[in-house]
Each structure stands twice: as C-alpha cells, then as structure tokens.
Scaffold this motif. Structure first.
Motif, PDB file in Angstrom:
ATOM      1  N   ILE A  79       1.310  -1.250   0.206  1.00 49.91           N
ATOM      2  CA  ILE A  79      -0.490   0.027   0.155  1.00 49.91           C
ATOM      3  C   ILE A  79       0.835   1.216  -0.158  1.00 49.91           C
ATOM      4  O   ILE A  79       0.253   1.960  -0.316  1.00 49.91           O
ATOM      5  N   CYS A 137       3.618   1.511  -1.273  1.00 46.72           N
ATOM      6  CA  CYS A 137       4.031   1.745  -2.688  1.00 46.72           C
ATOM      7  C   CYS A 137       3.206   2.201  -3.601  1.00 46.72           C
ATOM      8  O   CYS A 137       3.342   3.366  -4.435  1.00 46.72           O
ATOM      9  N   TRP A 138       1.746   1.763  -3.859  1.00 45.68           N
ATOM     10  CA  TRP A 138       0.529   2.320  -4.162  1.00 45.68           C
ATOM     11  C   TRP A 138       0.198   4.110  -4.123  1.00 45.68           C
ATOM     12  O   TRP A 138       0.121   4.924  -4.650  1.00 45.68           O
ATOM     13  N   TYR A 170       1.050   6.959  -6.576  1.00 43.94           N
ATOM     14  CA  TYR A 170      -1.087   7.405  -7.092  1.00 43.94           C
ATOM     15  C   TYR A 170      -1.372   8.449  -7.437  1.00 43.94           C
ATOM     16  O   TYR A 170      -0.653   9.361  -6.355  1.00 43.94           O
TER      17      TYR A 170
END
Length: 286
Positions: A265, A267-268, A272
């Motif tokens: 998460i 990394c996302w 994002y």
C-alpha cells in the motif's frame, strides 16, 4: 524552533495522550453494562484527548488545528474508504486461500449480541483511529517536519507509533518486539503518506478506523492454534503456530503477510496520481 523545544513539546503531547487514557478509566469503572461503559469511556477519551491537544496547540504552540492538518474535513476522499475496506478483505482472503487459517463460520448470536459487538468494536476503533492519527500524523508529524524534513518526520513518528503499541503487549519476547516495531513502523509510514497525499489527517483516520473495526476480536477473531478464544462474529483458527504467520503475542496485525500488505500500500500511495499530492490544504499561517 530549537530541537530541544520540539522534543519537549512532543513529550508533552504524548503525556497528554496517555493522561487522557488513564483518566477516563476510573470515571467509567462503575458502569455495570459493558457496552455502555465502553461507549462512554471511548467517547470521553476522544473528547478529552482532542480537547487537550487542541488546547496545547493553541496556547503553547500558537498554532491552529488546521496547521496540523487536523481541520481539513473537506478533503476526505472515497478512495481511502476503499483502501480501508480492501485491507482486511485482502488479509482474510490470503489467509483462507493459503490455508493458514481454518474458517469456522459465523457464530450464532442473538441480534442484541451482534449489535453490541458492532457498537463496541466501532466505538473502540474510532477512539484509537481518531486519537492516534491526530497525535502522530497531526501534531507530532508537523512538529518534526517543521524542524527537520519530511523523511525524518515520517520515520521518527512511525517508530514512536510502533513503540506505543509495545505498551499493549503482555509479554516482550525479542521476536514479538521486532514484529511490532516493524509492523507498527510500516503502518505509521503508510498513514503518514496518506496524510501527505491527501492533505488531511482525516483520510488516515478513515483507513485506520475501518482496519481496526474489522480486525477487532469481536468482529473477526484469529484464534491461536493452542490458545483460548472469546465470542465473536467470525472465527478463523490458525493452522500453524509459527510467529511470522500469527504475529506472535501481538496478533495478526504484526504478522509477516500483513507487513507485506502495508509495504504494498505504501508503494501504491507513492505512485498514486492525485492533485492532493502537493498538500494544497496545508495551513500557511502562524
């Protein structure tokens, strides 16, 4: 601000946080109904803690709540609600499909008991999520960020966040301490990035509250293979007692698969794409 003053103010904020938690206990011990006691206790703790933090920020730090990204309710986003829901669903799906847990099914409870479980779990989740995020990702994060830089602020507050959770453990085996520090630090980094990405502490609160609610032992309980269990809505029994699967004495939130989820998460969030990345809602005044 001199680094000594930053440390002093940070220590005072943590002390206020702890004092509020201690103070509400004797006030609610006389309440016979457990659900009512929990609701009164946690609501009182939320109000008392936030009140003291706002008071300290205004009179000693000379800053408004908006400066600490606490007052930006308007930037709450639906994407963070989705993130909060995806996290427990992913954990449960992984453990069931990998056969690390055995799904025992839904326990039979009366409507009254189910409502009681939901209310007490939600209030407790709100208490921890709101208070911890306002303290760590609101006041402390901004203090360290102003004095040093973003990386230092995220790192220090995340480590402090993990250290706080060591106080909730019954035993302090070396492996348990390692798991809690790693998991807590990764979770702290994740919540910090949500704040930076969205510009508001309340988005981190959303994710934190949803996660805590579903991971509550009254909603979804991960039962140790050789341990005892309590009443809950859903029971998942571990098929292994390996610490990296169970999370040791702390529980599932410190397990290795959950730590990996935190990292994914993180990394996302970093990649994002959103207009909030530049933190447009940060307070610019004094």
């Amino acid at each position: 601000m001199h680094w000594g003053r930053v440390v002093f103010h940070s220590l005072m904020l943590v002390i206020l946080f702890l004092l509020a938690a201690i103070f509400v206990n004797p006030l609610t011990d006389g309440i016979g109904n457990n659900t009512i006691r929990i609701v009164v206790k946690e609501v009182s703790r939320i109000g008392l803690t936030i009140g003291m933090l706002l008071w300290y920020g205004k009179f000693f730090l000379k800053k408004s709540s908006v400066y600490f990204r606490v007052g930006n309710l308007i930037v709450m986003g639906r994407v963070w609600v989705l993130v909060g829901l995806i996290m427990p669903i992913t954990v449960i799906t992984f453990y069931v499909l990998s056969q690390y847990v055995v799904f025992q099914g839904l326990e039979k409870h009366s409507i009254k008991t189910i409502v009681t479980f939901i209310i007490s779990s939600f209030i407790t989740a709100c208490s921890a999520g709101v208070i911890e995020e306002i303290l760590f990702r609101g006041y402390l994060l901004k203090l360290f960020e102003d004095k040093w830089n973003t990386i230092t602020a995220v790192s220090v507050t995340s480590i402090l966040f993990s250290a706080l959770h060591l106080l909730t453990m019954n035993g302090l085996r070396f492996i348990d301490v390692c798991l809690v520090v790693i998991a807590g630090t990764m979770a702290g980094i994740m919540f910090s990035l949500i704040v930076y990405k969205s510009g508001s502490v309340w988005n981190a609160v959303i994710v934190h509250v949803i996660w805590n609610f579903f991971m509550s032992s009254k909603i979804i309980q991960f039962v140790p293979i050789f341990g005892s269990n309590t009443s809950s809505l859903v029971k998942l029994t571990f098929s292994s007692d390996r610490f990296w699967i169970t999370g040791g004495n702390f529980g599932i939130e410190a397990a290795f698969p959950v730590i990996v989820l935190y990292i994914l998460i993180i990394c996302w969030i970093i990649f994002y794409k959103t207009d909030f990345f530049k933190n447009n809602y940060t307070y610019k005044g004094k």
